[in-house]
Design a protein around this motif. Sequence first.
Motif, PDB file in Angstrom:
ATOM      1  N   ALA A 140       0.836  -1.204   0.000  1.00 41.33           N
ATOM      2  CA  ALA A 140       0.000   0.000   0.000  1.00 41.33           C
ATOM      3  C   ALA A 140       0.871   1.253   0.000  1.00 41.33           C
ATOM      4  CB  ALA A 140      -0.924  -0.006   1.215  1.00 41.33           C
ATOM      5  N   VAL A 141       1.927   1.248   0.833  1.00 46.18           N
ATOM      6  CA  VAL A 141       2.805   2.420   0.870  1.00 46.18           C
ATOM      7  C   VAL A 141       3.486   2.621  -0.482  1.00 46.18           C
ATOM      8  CG1 VAL A 141       4.777   3.470   2.011  1.00 46.18           C
ATOM      9  CG2 VAL A 141       3.188   2.113   3.326  1.00 46.18           C
ATOM     10  N   LEU A 142       3.969   1.511  -1.070  1.00 46.06           N
ATOM     11  CA  LEU A 142       4.624   1.616  -2.381  1.00 46.06           C
ATOM     12  C   LEU A 142       3.664   2.191  -3.422  1.00 46.06           C
ATOM     13  CD1 LEU A 142       6.424  -1.841  -2.570  1.00 46.06           C
ATOM     14  CD2 LEU A 142       7.554   0.335  -2.846  1.00 46.06           C
ATOM     15  N   VAL A 143       2.421   1.716  -3.409  1.00 43.45           N
ATOM     16  CA  VAL A 143       1.460   2.153  -4.416  1.00 43.45           C
ATOM     17  C   VAL A 143       1.096   3.621  -4.216  1.00 43.45           C
ATOM     18  CG1 VAL A 143      -0.910   1.850  -5.231  1.00 43.45           C
ATOM     19  CG2 VAL A 143       0.543  -0.134  -4.891  1.00 43.45           C
ATOM     20  N   VAL A 144       0.833   4.011  -2.964  1.00 43.29           N
ATOM     21  CA  VAL A 144       0.446   5.404  -2.715  1.00 43.29           C
ATOM     22  C   VAL A 144       1.600   6.340  -3.069  1.00 43.29           C
ATOM     23  CG1 VAL A 144      -0.192   7.062  -0.932  1.00 43.29           C
ATOM     24  CG2 VAL A 144      -1.251   4.808  -0.966  1.00 43.29           C
ATOM     25  N   LEU A 145       2.802   5.981  -2.634  1.00 44.88           N
ATOM     26  CA  LEU A 145       3.959   6.826  -2.936  1.00 44.88           C
ATOM     27  C   LEU A 145       4.205   6.872  -4.447  1.00 44.88           C
ATOM     28  CD1 LEU A 145       6.140   8.523  -1.614  1.00 44.88           C
ATOM     29  CD2 LEU A 145       7.551   6.492  -1.402  1.00 44.88           C
ATOM     30  N   GLY A 146       4.069   5.706  -5.101  1.00 45.37           N
ATOM     31  CA  GLY A 146       4.235   5.660  -6.558  1.00 45.37           C
ATOM     32  C   GLY A 146       3.206   6.531  -7.249  1.00 45.37           C
ATOM     33  N   ALA A 147       1.962   6.464  -6.797  1.00 43.72           N
ATOM     34  CA  ALA A 147       0.907   7.267  -7.418  1.00 43.72           C
ATOM     35  C   ALA A 147       1.180   8.757  -7.220  1.00 43.72           C
ATOM     36  CB  ALA A 147      -0.447   6.891  -6.813  1.00 43.72           C
ATOM     37  N   MET A 148       1.602   9.127  -6.009  1.00 41.08           N
ATOM     38  CA  MET A 148       1.907  10.544  -5.751  1.00 41.08           C
ATOM     39  C   MET A 148       2.993  11.046  -6.693  1.00 41.08           C
ATOM     40  SD  MET A 148       1.986  10.614  -1.592  1.00 41.08           S
ATOM     41  CE  MET A 148       3.186  11.925  -1.487  1.00 41.08           C
ATOM     42  N   ARG A 149       4.062  10.255  -6.789  1.00 38.01           N
ATOM     43  CA  ARG A 149       5.204  10.712  -7.603  1.00 38.01           C
ATOM     44  C   ARG A 149       4.873  10.696  -9.077  1.00 38.01           C
ATOM     45  NH1 ARG A 149      10.350   7.486  -6.171  1.00 38.01           N
ATOM     46  NH2 ARG A 149      11.346   9.045  -7.496  1.00 38.01           N
ATOM     47  N   GLU A 150       4.091   9.696  -9.505  1.00 37.66           N
ATOM     48  CA  GLU A 150       3.751   9.620 -10.918  1.00 37.66           C
ATOM     49  C   GLU A 150       2.857  10.782 -11.312  1.00 37.66           C
ATOM     50  OE1 GLU A 150       2.046   5.888 -12.095  1.00 37.66           O
ATOM     51  OE2 GLU A 150       1.621   6.623 -14.104  1.00 37.66           O
ATOM     52  N   LEU A 151       1.879  11.076 -10.438  1.00 40.52           N
ATOM     53  CA  LEU A 151       0.933  12.146 -10.738  1.00 40.52           C
ATOM     54  C   LEU A 151       1.639  13.498 -10.783  1.00 40.52           C
ATOM     55  CD1 LEU A 151      -2.067  12.555 -11.226  1.00 40.52           C
ATOM     56  CD2 LEU A 151      -2.346  12.978  -8.793  1.00 40.52           C
TER      57      LEU A 151
END
Lengths: 222, 219
Positions: A140-151
Amino acid sequence: MSTYRDIAREGLWTNNPGLVQLLGLCPLLAVTGTTINGLGLGIATTIVLIGSNLAVSFIRHAVHPEIRIPVFVMIIASLVTAVELAMNAFFHDLYRVLGIFIPLIVTNCTIIGRAEAFASRNPVPRAFVDGLAMGLGFTAVLVVLGAMRELLGQGTLLAGAEMMFGAAVDLTLQPIPAYDGLLLAVLPPGAFIGLGLLVAAKNWIDARQQRASASSAKEARA
Amino acid sequence: MSAQQSRLIRSMAIAAVLLAAFAMVGGGLVALTEQMTRDRIAENERRARLASLQEILPADHYDNDLVSDTVELADGTGLSLDTPVMVHRAFEDGEPVAAIFPVVAPDGYGGPIHMLMGVRVDGRLAGVRVTRHSETPGLGDPIEVRRSDWIHDFEGRSLGEEPEKKWQVQADGGEFDQFTGATITPRAVVRAVRRGLVYFEANRQLIFPETAEETSSSR
Protein backbone atom coordinates in the motif's frame (compact mmCIF):
# COMPACT_ATOMS: atom_id res chain seq x y z
CA MET A 1 -2.83 -13.74 22.62
CA SER A 2 -3.64 -11.34 19.82
CA THR A 3 -6.47 -12.04 17.42
CA TYR A 4 -6.16 -12.26 13.64
CA ARG A 5 -7.76 -8.84 13.50
CA ASP A 6 -4.98 -7.40 15.66
CA ILE A 7 -2.32 -9.07 13.54
CA ALA A 8 -3.83 -7.64 10.37
CA ARG A 9 -4.17 -4.20 11.94
CA GLU A 10 -0.52 -4.30 13.06
CA GLY A 11 0.74 -4.96 9.54
CA LEU A 12 -1.59 -2.64 7.69
CA TRP A 13 -1.51 0.33 10.02
CA THR A 14 -0.12 0.38 13.59
CA ASN A 15 3.18 -1.25 12.77
CA ASN A 16 3.27 -0.72 8.99
CA PRO A 17 6.71 -1.75 7.66
CA GLY A 18 6.97 1.28 5.39
CA LEU A 19 5.51 4.00 7.59
CA VAL A 20 6.31 2.92 11.17
CA GLN A 21 9.13 0.38 11.14
CA LEU A 22 10.67 2.24 8.19
CA LEU A 23 12.13 -1.02 6.91
CA GLY A 24 12.91 -1.83 3.31
CA LEU A 25 13.40 1.81 2.46
CA CYS A 26 15.86 1.18 -0.36
CA PRO A 27 13.35 -0.45 -2.75
CA LEU A 28 10.54 1.65 -1.31
CA LEU A 29 12.25 4.84 -2.38
CA ALA A 30 13.89 3.56 -5.53
CA VAL A 31 11.08 1.94 -7.49
CA THR A 32 8.19 4.22 -6.64
CA GLY A 33 8.56 6.35 -9.76
CA THR A 34 5.24 4.99 -11.00
CA THR A 35 2.24 3.27 -9.45
CA ILE A 36 2.67 0.06 -11.42
CA ASN A 37 6.33 -0.29 -10.48
CA GLY A 38 5.37 0.11 -6.84
CA LEU A 39 2.57 -2.41 -7.16
CA GLY A 40 4.83 -4.93 -8.90
CA LEU A 41 7.55 -4.82 -6.29
CA GLY A 42 4.94 -4.78 -3.52
CA ILE A 43 3.33 -7.97 -4.77
CA ALA A 44 6.71 -9.68 -5.20
CA THR A 45 7.69 -8.69 -1.66
CA THR A 46 4.34 -9.89 -0.29
CA ILE A 47 4.74 -13.29 -1.92
CA VAL A 48 8.23 -13.68 -0.45
CA LEU A 49 7.04 -12.47 2.94
CA ILE A 50 4.14 -14.94 3.07
CA GLY A 51 6.36 -17.79 1.88
CA SER A 52 9.14 -17.06 4.33
CA ASN A 53 6.72 -16.60 7.24
CA LEU A 54 5.04 -19.91 6.44
CA ALA A 55 8.33 -21.77 6.11
CA VAL A 56 9.89 -20.25 9.22
CA SER A 57 6.81 -20.89 11.32
CA PHE A 58 6.56 -24.46 10.03
CA ILE A 59 10.12 -25.33 11.07
CA ARG A 60 10.24 -23.22 14.24
CA HIS A 61 10.48 -26.23 16.59
CA ALA A 62 13.13 -28.04 14.56
CA VAL A 63 15.64 -25.23 14.30
CA HIS A 64 18.02 -24.50 17.16
CA PRO A 65 18.28 -20.86 18.13
CA GLU A 66 22.03 -20.81 17.26
CA ILE A 67 21.48 -21.59 13.61
CA ARG A 68 18.14 -19.88 13.07
CA ILE A 69 19.53 -16.79 11.30
CA PRO A 70 21.45 -18.71 8.59
CA VAL A 71 18.39 -20.92 8.09
CA PHE A 72 16.13 -17.87 7.70
CA VAL A 73 18.56 -16.31 5.25
CA MET A 74 18.65 -19.50 3.22
CA ILE A 75 14.86 -19.74 3.11
CA ILE A 76 14.49 -16.11 2.09
CA ALA A 77 17.25 -16.23 -0.51
CA SER A 78 15.84 -19.31 -2.23
CA LEU A 79 12.31 -17.89 -2.19
CA VAL A 80 13.47 -14.61 -3.70
CA THR A 81 15.41 -16.41 -6.42
CA ALA A 82 12.34 -18.49 -7.25
CA VAL A 83 10.14 -15.38 -7.39
CA GLU A 84 12.71 -13.61 -9.54
CA LEU A 85 12.78 -16.48 -12.05
CA ALA A 86 9.00 -16.64 -12.10
CA MET A 87 8.74 -12.90 -12.75
CA ASN A 88 11.31 -13.15 -15.51
CA ALA A 89 9.21 -15.88 -17.09
CA PHE A 90 5.73 -14.43 -16.67
CA PHE A 91 6.13 -10.65 -16.31
CA HIS A 92 9.19 -10.08 -18.41
CA ASP A 93 8.71 -6.34 -19.05
CA LEU A 94 8.04 -5.57 -15.41
CA TYR A 95 11.04 -7.71 -14.51
CA ARG A 96 13.21 -5.55 -16.75
CA VAL A 97 11.88 -2.33 -15.25
CA LEU A 98 12.32 -3.41 -11.64
CA GLY A 99 15.74 -4.87 -12.43
CA ILE A 100 18.09 -5.21 -9.50
CA PHE A 101 15.37 -4.48 -6.95
CA ILE A 102 13.83 -7.93 -7.29
CA PRO A 103 16.94 -9.83 -6.12
CA LEU A 104 17.41 -7.08 -3.54
CA ILE A 105 14.19 -8.20 -1.84
CA VAL A 106 16.57 -10.57 -0.03
CA THR A 107 18.00 -7.60 1.82
CA ASN A 108 14.60 -6.18 2.75
CA CYS A 109 14.76 -6.11 6.54
CA THR A 110 11.00 -6.46 6.81
CA ILE A 111 11.24 -10.09 5.75
CA ILE A 112 13.92 -11.33 8.13
CA GLY A 113 12.44 -9.01 10.76
CA ARG A 114 9.05 -10.73 10.56
CA ALA A 115 10.68 -14.15 10.45
CA GLU A 116 12.59 -13.43 13.63
CA ALA A 117 10.03 -11.36 15.53
CA PHE A 118 6.82 -13.13 14.58
CA ALA A 119 6.94 -16.27 12.46
CA SER A 120 9.51 -18.09 14.58
CA ARG A 121 7.26 -17.71 17.65
CA ASN A 122 3.79 -18.25 16.24
CA PRO A 123 1.80 -21.09 14.66
CA VAL A 124 1.52 -21.36 10.90
CA PRO A 125 -1.91 -19.73 10.30
CA ARG A 126 -0.98 -16.69 12.37
CA ALA A 127 2.37 -16.38 10.58
CA PHE A 128 0.49 -16.47 7.29
CA VAL A 129 -1.84 -13.66 8.32
CA ASP A 130 1.10 -11.63 9.59
CA GLY A 131 3.00 -12.08 6.33
CA LEU A 132 -0.05 -11.16 4.29
CA ALA A 133 -0.84 -8.08 6.39
CA MET A 134 2.76 -6.83 6.50
CA GLY A 135 3.12 -7.44 2.76
CA LEU A 136 -0.09 -5.62 1.92
CA GLY A 137 0.85 -2.77 4.26
CA PHE A 138 4.18 -2.43 2.48
CA THR A 139 2.51 -2.69 -0.94
CA ALA A 140 0.00 0.00 0.00
CA VAL A 141 2.80 2.42 0.87
CA LEU A 142 4.62 1.62 -2.38
CA VAL A 143 1.46 2.15 -4.42
CA VAL A 144 0.45 5.40 -2.72
CA LEU A 145 3.96 6.83 -2.94
CA GLY A 146 4.24 5.66 -6.56
CA ALA A 147 0.91 7.27 -7.42
CA MET A 148 1.91 10.54 -5.75
CA ARG A 149 5.20 10.71 -7.60
CA GLU A 150 3.75 9.62 -10.92
CA LEU A 151 0.93 12.15 -10.74
CA LEU A 152 3.17 15.04 -9.74
CA GLY A 153 6.11 13.98 -11.86
CA GLN A 154 4.47 13.06 -15.16
CA GLY A 155 0.79 13.88 -14.73
CA THR A 156 -0.29 10.28 -15.32
CA LEU A 157 -1.56 7.41 -13.21
CA LEU A 158 -1.16 3.67 -13.79
CA ALA A 159 1.13 4.16 -16.80
CA GLY A 160 2.69 0.88 -17.89
CA ALA A 161 -0.14 -1.35 -16.66
CA GLU A 162 0.30 -3.47 -19.77
CA MET A 163 3.56 -4.77 -18.28
CA MET A 164 1.53 -6.52 -15.61
CA PHE A 165 -1.77 -7.32 -17.25
CA GLY A 166 -0.79 -7.91 -20.87
CA ALA A 167 -0.62 -5.71 -23.93
CA ALA A 168 -4.38 -5.39 -24.30
CA VAL A 169 -4.79 -3.54 -21.02
CA ASP A 170 -4.00 0.14 -21.04
CA LEU A 171 -5.14 1.74 -17.83
CA THR A 172 -3.13 4.91 -18.18
CA LEU A 173 -5.02 7.87 -16.81
CA GLN A 174 -4.07 11.42 -17.49
CA PRO A 175 -5.82 13.49 -14.83
CA ILE A 176 -3.80 16.57 -15.74
CA PRO A 177 -3.70 16.92 -19.54
CA ALA A 178 -0.71 18.54 -21.21
CA TYR A 179 1.28 18.55 -18.00
CA ASP A 180 4.96 19.40 -18.15
CA GLY A 181 5.96 17.29 -15.21
CA LEU A 182 7.66 18.16 -11.98
CA LEU A 183 11.24 16.98 -12.03
CA LEU A 184 11.59 16.96 -8.24
CA ALA A 185 8.91 14.30 -7.86
CA VAL A 186 10.63 11.94 -10.31
CA LEU A 187 14.12 12.34 -8.87
CA PRO A 188 15.20 10.57 -5.65
CA PRO A 189 14.55 13.61 -3.39
CA GLY A 190 10.90 13.37 -4.41
CA ALA A 191 10.79 9.88 -2.92
CA PHE A 192 12.18 11.05 0.40
CA ILE A 193 9.87 14.05 0.59
CA GLY A 194 6.88 11.94 -0.43
CA LEU A 195 7.60 9.30 2.19
CA GLY A 196 8.10 12.01 4.80
CA LEU A 197 4.68 13.44 3.97
CA LEU A 198 3.09 9.98 4.20
CA VAL A 199 4.67 9.32 7.62
CA ALA A 200 3.51 12.74 8.79
CA ALA A 201 -0.01 12.10 7.52
CA LYS A 202 -0.18 8.79 9.35
CA ASN A 203 1.01 10.36 12.59
CA TRP A 204 -1.48 13.20 12.19
CA ILE A 205 -4.38 10.77 11.74
CA ASP A 206 -3.24 8.76 14.78
CA ALA A 207 -2.92 11.89 16.90
CA ARG A 208 -6.39 13.06 15.89
CA GLN A 209 -7.90 9.71 16.75
CA GLN A 210 -6.20 9.72 20.10
CA ARG A 211 -7.49 13.18 20.89
CA ALA A 212 -10.98 12.17 19.81
CA SER A 213 -11.00 9.09 22.00
CA ALA A 214 -9.52 11.02 24.94
CA SER A 215 -12.19 13.72 24.73
CA SER A 216 -14.99 11.18 24.35
CA ALA A 217 -13.65 9.41 27.44
CA LYS A 218 -13.75 12.72 29.30
CA GLU A 219 -17.34 13.32 28.22
CA ALA A 220 -18.29 9.87 29.36
CA ARG A 221 -16.84 10.62 32.80
CA ALA A 222 -18.60 13.99 32.98
CA MET B 1 35.82 -37.30 26.72
CA SER B 2 33.54 -35.66 29.24
CA ALA B 3 29.78 -35.86 28.96
CA GLN B 4 29.60 -32.14 28.42
CA GLN B 5 32.00 -32.28 25.48
CA SER B 6 30.17 -35.07 23.77
CA ARG B 7 26.89 -33.23 24.20
CA LEU B 8 28.43 -30.15 22.57
CA ILE B 9 29.71 -32.15 19.61
CA ARG B 10 26.34 -33.83 19.27
CA SER B 11 24.47 -30.51 19.11
CA MET B 12 27.01 -29.14 16.64
CA ALA B 13 26.51 -32.15 14.41
CA ILE B 14 22.74 -31.79 14.55
CA ALA B 15 23.04 -28.12 13.65
CA ALA B 16 25.31 -28.91 10.71
CA VAL B 17 22.96 -31.60 9.41
CA LEU B 18 19.98 -29.27 9.76
CA LEU B 19 21.74 -26.47 7.92
CA ALA B 20 22.76 -28.84 5.15
CA ALA B 21 19.20 -30.11 4.89
CA PHE B 22 17.83 -26.58 4.54
CA ALA B 23 20.48 -25.70 1.98
CA MET B 24 19.44 -28.74 -0.04
CA VAL B 25 15.73 -27.92 0.17
CA GLY B 26 16.39 -24.29 -0.77
CA GLY B 27 18.70 -25.27 -3.61
CA GLY B 28 16.15 -27.80 -4.78
CA LEU B 29 13.41 -25.17 -4.86
CA VAL B 30 15.57 -22.85 -6.94
CA ALA B 31 16.64 -25.64 -9.29
CA LEU B 32 13.03 -26.72 -9.76
CA THR B 33 11.85 -23.19 -10.54
CA GLU B 34 14.76 -22.71 -12.92
CA GLN B 35 13.87 -25.96 -14.66
CA MET B 36 10.23 -24.89 -15.06
CA THR B 37 10.91 -21.34 -16.24
CA ARG B 38 14.02 -21.86 -18.37
CA ASP B 39 12.37 -22.18 -21.77
CA ARG B 40 9.94 -19.37 -21.13
CA ILE B 41 12.71 -17.02 -20.03
CA ALA B 42 14.83 -17.85 -23.08
CA GLU B 43 11.80 -17.23 -25.30
CA ASN B 44 11.05 -13.94 -23.52
CA GLU B 45 14.61 -12.78 -24.00
CA ARG B 46 14.58 -13.72 -27.66
CA ARG B 47 11.31 -11.89 -28.15
CA ALA B 48 12.52 -8.79 -26.31
CA ARG B 49 15.66 -8.82 -28.44
CA LEU B 50 13.62 -9.20 -31.62
CA ALA B 51 11.28 -6.39 -30.58
CA SER B 52 14.20 -4.04 -30.01
CA LEU B 53 15.72 -4.98 -33.37
CA GLN B 54 12.41 -4.53 -35.17
CA GLU B 55 12.08 -1.04 -33.70
CA ILE B 56 15.05 -0.20 -35.88
CA LEU B 57 14.32 -2.38 -38.89
CA PRO B 58 10.61 -3.22 -39.43
CA ALA B 59 9.77 -6.88 -39.94
CA ASP B 60 8.87 -6.48 -43.64
CA HIS B 61 12.34 -5.24 -44.56
CA TYR B 62 14.11 -8.54 -44.11
CA ASP B 63 13.39 -12.28 -44.21
CA ASN B 64 16.13 -14.00 -42.23
CA ASP B 65 16.35 -14.86 -38.53
CA LEU B 66 17.53 -11.47 -37.33
CA VAL B 67 18.07 -12.52 -33.72
CA SER B 68 20.46 -15.39 -34.36
CA ASP B 69 22.15 -14.24 -37.58
CA THR B 70 25.08 -12.46 -36.02
CA VAL B 71 28.76 -11.91 -36.53
CA GLU B 72 31.09 -11.06 -33.71
CA LEU B 73 33.72 -8.39 -34.23
CA ALA B 74 36.58 -8.57 -31.78
CA ASP B 75 37.45 -4.88 -31.72
CA GLY B 76 34.73 -2.59 -30.42
CA THR B 77 36.83 0.42 -29.52
CA GLY B 78 35.40 2.41 -32.44
CA LEU B 79 32.01 2.06 -30.75
CA SER B 80 33.41 2.80 -27.28
CA LEU B 81 32.78 -0.79 -26.27
CA ASP B 82 35.42 -2.78 -24.45
CA THR B 83 33.80 -6.10 -25.30
CA PRO B 84 33.50 -7.83 -28.69
CA VAL B 85 30.66 -6.41 -30.77
CA MET B 86 27.65 -8.56 -31.65
CA VAL B 87 26.37 -7.42 -35.04
CA HIS B 88 22.93 -8.59 -36.16
CA ARG B 89 22.61 -8.93 -39.91
CA ALA B 90 19.44 -8.51 -41.95
CA PHE B 91 19.03 -10.15 -45.36
CA GLU B 92 16.25 -10.17 -47.92
CA ASP B 93 16.31 -12.86 -50.62
CA GLY B 94 19.91 -13.56 -49.64
CA GLU B 95 20.94 -9.97 -50.25
CA PRO B 96 22.25 -8.00 -47.27
CA VAL B 97 19.87 -5.27 -46.12
CA ALA B 98 21.27 -3.80 -42.95
CA ALA B 99 23.42 -4.38 -39.88
CA ILE B 100 22.31 -3.63 -36.36
CA PHE B 101 24.87 -3.19 -33.61
CA PRO B 102 25.31 -1.51 -30.24
CA VAL B 103 27.14 1.75 -29.73
CA VAL B 104 27.97 3.65 -26.56
CA ALA B 105 28.22 7.38 -26.03
CA PRO B 106 30.70 7.50 -23.15
CA ASP B 107 30.33 11.25 -22.64
CA GLY B 108 26.67 11.53 -21.61
CA TYR B 109 25.72 13.94 -18.84
CA GLY B 110 24.90 11.20 -16.33
CA GLY B 111 27.25 8.50 -17.58
CA PRO B 112 27.47 6.33 -20.68
CA ILE B 113 24.45 6.18 -23.01
CA HIS B 114 23.90 2.74 -24.52
CA MET B 115 22.29 2.60 -27.93
CA LEU B 116 21.42 0.20 -30.69
CA MET B 117 21.82 1.48 -34.23
CA GLY B 118 20.98 0.02 -37.61
CA VAL B 119 22.81 0.92 -40.82
CA ARG B 120 21.56 -0.08 -44.27
CA VAL B 121 24.06 -1.45 -46.75
CA ASP B 122 24.01 1.84 -48.66
CA GLY B 123 25.36 3.58 -45.55
CA ARG B 124 22.10 5.28 -44.55
CA LEU B 125 20.81 4.95 -41.01
CA ALA B 126 17.84 2.65 -40.53
CA GLY B 127 17.33 3.90 -37.02
CA VAL B 128 18.80 4.51 -33.59
CA ARG B 129 17.33 3.60 -30.21
CA VAL B 130 18.62 4.34 -26.74
CA THR B 131 18.64 1.13 -24.72
CA ARG B 132 20.06 2.30 -21.41
CA HIS B 133 21.02 5.69 -20.02
CA SER B 134 21.16 7.68 -16.80
CA GLU B 135 20.48 11.16 -18.16
CA THR B 136 18.46 13.60 -16.05
CA PRO B 137 14.75 12.76 -16.26
CA GLY B 138 12.84 15.57 -17.93
CA LEU B 139 15.94 17.19 -19.40
CA GLY B 140 18.05 14.56 -21.10
CA ASP B 141 15.49 11.84 -21.61
CA PRO B 142 13.94 13.13 -24.87
CA ILE B 143 16.55 10.84 -26.43
CA GLU B 144 14.13 8.05 -25.47
CA VAL B 145 11.69 7.30 -28.26
CA ARG B 146 8.73 7.27 -25.86
CA ARG B 147 9.50 10.79 -24.67
CA SER B 148 10.07 12.56 -27.96
CA ASP B 149 10.54 12.10 -31.71
CA TRP B 150 14.06 13.45 -31.62
CA ILE B 151 15.78 10.12 -32.24
CA HIS B 152 13.82 9.65 -35.49
CA ASP B 153 15.79 12.54 -36.95
CA PHE B 154 18.65 10.12 -37.59
CA GLU B 155 16.67 7.92 -39.95
CA GLY B 156 17.84 8.06 -43.54
CA ARG B 157 20.91 10.10 -42.76
CA SER B 158 24.37 9.02 -43.83
CA LEU B 159 27.89 10.24 -43.27
CA GLY B 160 27.91 12.32 -46.46
CA GLU B 161 30.46 14.97 -47.12
CA GLU B 162 32.11 16.82 -44.26
CA PRO B 163 30.67 14.55 -41.58
CA GLU B 164 32.86 16.15 -38.93
CA LYS B 165 31.11 19.47 -39.50
CA LYS B 166 27.56 18.35 -40.21
CA TRP B 167 27.30 15.64 -37.59
CA GLN B 168 27.05 18.02 -34.65
CA VAL B 169 24.23 19.57 -32.65
CA GLN B 170 23.24 23.08 -33.72
CA ALA B 171 25.08 24.63 -30.79
CA ASP B 172 28.28 23.25 -32.32
CA GLY B 173 27.36 24.40 -35.83
CA GLY B 174 25.86 21.13 -37.01
CA GLU B 175 22.48 19.97 -38.26
CA PHE B 176 20.94 18.31 -35.22
CA ASP B 177 18.52 19.90 -32.77
CA GLN B 178 19.41 20.02 -29.12
CA PHE B 179 16.80 20.15 -26.35
CA THR B 180 15.96 23.01 -24.07
CA GLY B 181 18.27 22.84 -21.12
CA ALA B 182 20.33 19.95 -22.44
CA THR B 183 23.12 20.15 -24.97
CA ILE B 184 25.52 17.61 -23.57
CA THR B 185 23.16 14.65 -23.96
CA PRO B 186 22.24 15.14 -27.66
CA ARG B 187 25.82 16.08 -28.46
CA ALA B 188 27.05 12.80 -27.00
CA VAL B 189 24.41 10.84 -28.92
CA VAL B 190 25.06 12.56 -32.26
CA ARG B 191 28.79 12.05 -32.03
CA ALA B 192 28.42 8.42 -30.99
CA VAL B 193 26.11 7.71 -33.93
CA ARG B 194 28.62 9.30 -36.28
CA ARG B 195 31.34 7.08 -34.85
CA GLY B 196 29.01 4.12 -35.37
CA LEU B 197 28.62 4.99 -39.07
CA VAL B 198 32.38 5.32 -39.45
CA TYR B 199 32.79 1.97 -37.71
CA PHE B 200 30.31 0.34 -40.08
CA GLU B 201 32.15 1.63 -43.13
CA ALA B 202 35.48 0.46 -41.73
CA ASN B 203 34.19 -3.02 -40.92
CA ARG B 204 31.79 -3.58 -43.81
CA GLN B 205 33.89 -6.47 -45.15
CA LEU B 206 33.90 -8.21 -41.81
CA ILE B 207 30.16 -7.79 -41.30
CA PHE B 208 29.12 -8.87 -44.81
CA PRO B 209 32.03 -11.00 -46.09
CA GLU B 210 29.69 -12.63 -48.67
CA THR B 211 29.25 -9.37 -50.59
CA ALA B 212 32.93 -8.55 -50.33
CA GLU B 213 33.75 -11.78 -52.11
CA GLU B 214 31.19 -11.04 -54.82
CA THR B 215 32.50 -7.57 -55.50
CA SER B 216 36.10 -8.75 -55.59
CA SER B 217 35.28 -11.62 -57.96
CA SER B 218 33.28 -9.38 -60.29
CA ARG B 219 36.13 -6.97 -60.51
